[in-house]
Design a protein around this motif. Structure first.
Motif, short mmCIF file in Angstrom:
data_model
loop_
_atom_site.label_atom_id
_atom_site.label_comp_id
_atom_site.label_asym_id
_atom_site.label_seq_id
_atom_site.Cartn_x
_atom_site.Cartn_y
_atom_site.Cartn_z
N TYR A 24 -12.60 -11.35 -8.48
CA TYR A 24 -11.73 -10.18 -8.66
C TYR A 24 -12.40 -9.14 -9.55
O TYR A 24 -12.45 -7.95 -9.23
N TRP A 44 -9.04 -7.97 -2.49
CA TRP A 44 -8.27 -6.84 -1.93
C TRP A 44 -7.46 -6.15 -3.02
O TRP A 44 -7.41 -4.91 -3.09
N GLU A 76 0.83 -1.20 0.00
CA GLU A 76 0.00 0.00 0.00
C GLU A 76 0.86 1.26 0.00
O GLU A 76 0.54 2.25 -0.68
N ALA A 129 -15.25 -7.39 -7.84
CA ALA A 129 -14.77 -6.40 -6.87
C ALA A 129 -14.21 -5.17 -7.57
O ALA A 129 -14.37 -4.04 -7.09
N TRP A 130 -13.56 -5.38 -8.72
CA TRP A 130 -13.03 -4.25 -9.50
C TRP A 130 -14.18 -3.35 -9.95
O TRP A 130 -14.11 -2.12 -9.85
N LYS A 131 -15.23 -3.97 -10.45
CA LYS A 131 -16.40 -3.21 -10.92
C LYS A 131 -17.02 -2.43 -9.77
O LYS A 131 -17.37 -1.24 -9.92
N GLU A 132 -17.16 -3.07 -8.61
CA GLU A 132 -17.77 -2.41 -7.46
C GLU A 132 -16.91 -1.26 -6.95
O GLU A 132 -17.43 -0.26 -6.42
N ALA A 133 -15.57 -1.37 -7.13
CA ALA A 133 -14.68 -0.30 -6.68
C ALA A 133 -14.77 0.93 -7.58
O ALA A 133 -14.32 2.02 -7.19
N HIS A 137 -13.26 1.56 -10.57
CA HIS A 137 -12.07 1.99 -11.30
C HIS A 137 -12.43 2.28 -12.76
O HIS A 137 -13.29 1.62 -13.35
N GLU A 156 -9.73 -3.98 -5.14
CA GLU A 156 -10.12 -2.75 -4.44
C GLU A 156 -9.03 -1.69 -4.51
O GLU A 156 -9.32 -0.49 -4.60
N LEU A 157 -7.76 -2.12 -4.50
CA LEU A 157 -6.64 -1.18 -4.58
C LEU A 157 -6.25 -0.84 -6.01
O LEU A 157 -5.33 -0.05 -6.22
N GLY A 158 -6.91 -1.42 -7.00
CA GLY A 158 -6.62 -1.09 -8.38
C GLY A 158 -5.38 -1.74 -8.94
O GLY A 158 -4.75 -1.20 -9.85
#
Length: 340
Positions: A228, A195, A143, A231-235, A237, A198-200
């Protein structure tokens, strides 16, 4: 269409059967293989990083050298163990390697796998904080690394510097714009894949994964990739993520191929314990005549779901043979599967 790269574990040994008998052999041959792979039309040259082993321990000099000798091929890692890394120094090294290559660095990072020594990162001067695990330490350093790669200033400048500073807080240099979007997380579980999304970060899923359902590896990986991407879509990006899987795949087109890998025709997934608490599933190898290989690969759900395939190579067999391995896949297999 699918990007196809090679993944080298960078072994060397003094064995009479090895073409890489020293670290110098491995490093110089890796540069030569990347050049040959680019000429063949391979999309990426990736290297596994292991410390305290006769393998690639310090990837950035090698990546920089390949970047200087090539012009198109992606260069990367799969993966750098963040338990061993200073994220600030690593950001400087990564920025330099990316600039040398003209923005072709695809950097895979992760918690890493079991190493040659117990808690090897402690010899590097690192250790988890009280109440944290080594895995927590790896994710925390990742991070920090990602934050520095954003390129925002964070360090208070000296009011009387030796050289003139730009206005405001200072960032690490050299800075390479766009590198932040080319960081991959090597994930062995569904939770860390989420995870990473979520962090791209892009996703690397290898031939070893936590056995979370008892299903075949390729099915578990396909489900991991789906989790994955959700989660990417929900984040939210803005860009499209990339996903890679790695496989050992050999098209048997000569007697030499059959001598080396014919025994892997009946390879199957294997299950084992990689530490006291983690049950893992290890992926099978694929070795067959091209027509049969095409049929088998069509049934691999994870390969079909990924946009990038990394072919693990037997680097100790030398540059010429590994170029042949890659060319055989590009010529006899990839077109039949619609990858080319």
């Amino acid at each position: 269409m699918k990007k196809i790269g090679f993944l080298s574990f960078g072994h060397w040994s003094a064995s009479a059967h090895s073409e890489t008998r020293s670290a110098a052999d491995f490093l110089l041959q890796s540069i030569d293989l990347a050049v040959a792979a680019e000429e063949l039309g391979v999309d990426g040259a990736y290297f596994r990083v292991h410390h305290f082993a006769r393998q690639a321990g310090s990837p950035f000099p090698l990546l920089s050298a390949i970047g200087a000798r090539t012009s198109k091929i992606e260069i990367g890692t799969g993966v750098i163990d963040m338990r061993y890394e200073n994220p600030m120094y690593m950001a400087e090294d990564a920025g330099a390697a990316d600039l040398i290559s003209g923005g072709r660095l695809q950097l895979g990072v992760s918690r890493g796998s079991p190493e040659q020594v117990i808690d090897g990162w402690r010899y590097f001067g690192y250790g988890p904080a009280e109440g944290e695990t080594a895995a927590d330490m790896a994710r925390q350093r990742t991070e920090v690394f990602l934050k520095v790669l954003d390129g925002e200033g964070f360090a208070q400048p000296n009011p009387r510097p030796m050289f003139a500073n730009p206005p405001g807080l200072l960032r690490l240099e050299p800075y390479s714009e766009g590198l932040r979007d080319r960081i991959w997380w090597g994930s062995s579980s569904n939770a860390t894949a989420v995870w990473a999304a979520e962090l791209g970060m892009n996703l690397q899923s290898s031939t070893l994964k936590d056995d979370e359902t008892g299903e075949p590896l390729h099915v578990q990986q396909r489900k991991q990739i789906e989790a994955y991407r959700e989660a990417w879509k929900e984040a939210g990006h803005e860009r499209e993520p990339r996903v890679s899987v790695s496989r050992s795949i050999f098209a048997l087109t000569s007697d030499l191929d059959r001598a080396y890998f014919g025994r892997d025709r009946d390879s199957r997934d294997q299950v084992g314990m990689i530490d006291e608490t983690t049950r893992a599933i290890f992926g099978r190898s694929y070795a067959a005549e091209p027509d049969e290989l095409v049929r088998e690969l069509k049934a691999d759900e994870a390969i079909q779901a990924a946009d990038t395939l990394l072919l693990t190579i037997p680097n100790q067999l030398g540059v010429e043979y590994n170029a042949h391995v890659l060319e055989s896949i590009l010529t006899h297999v990839a077109p039949e599967l619609g990858w080319r």
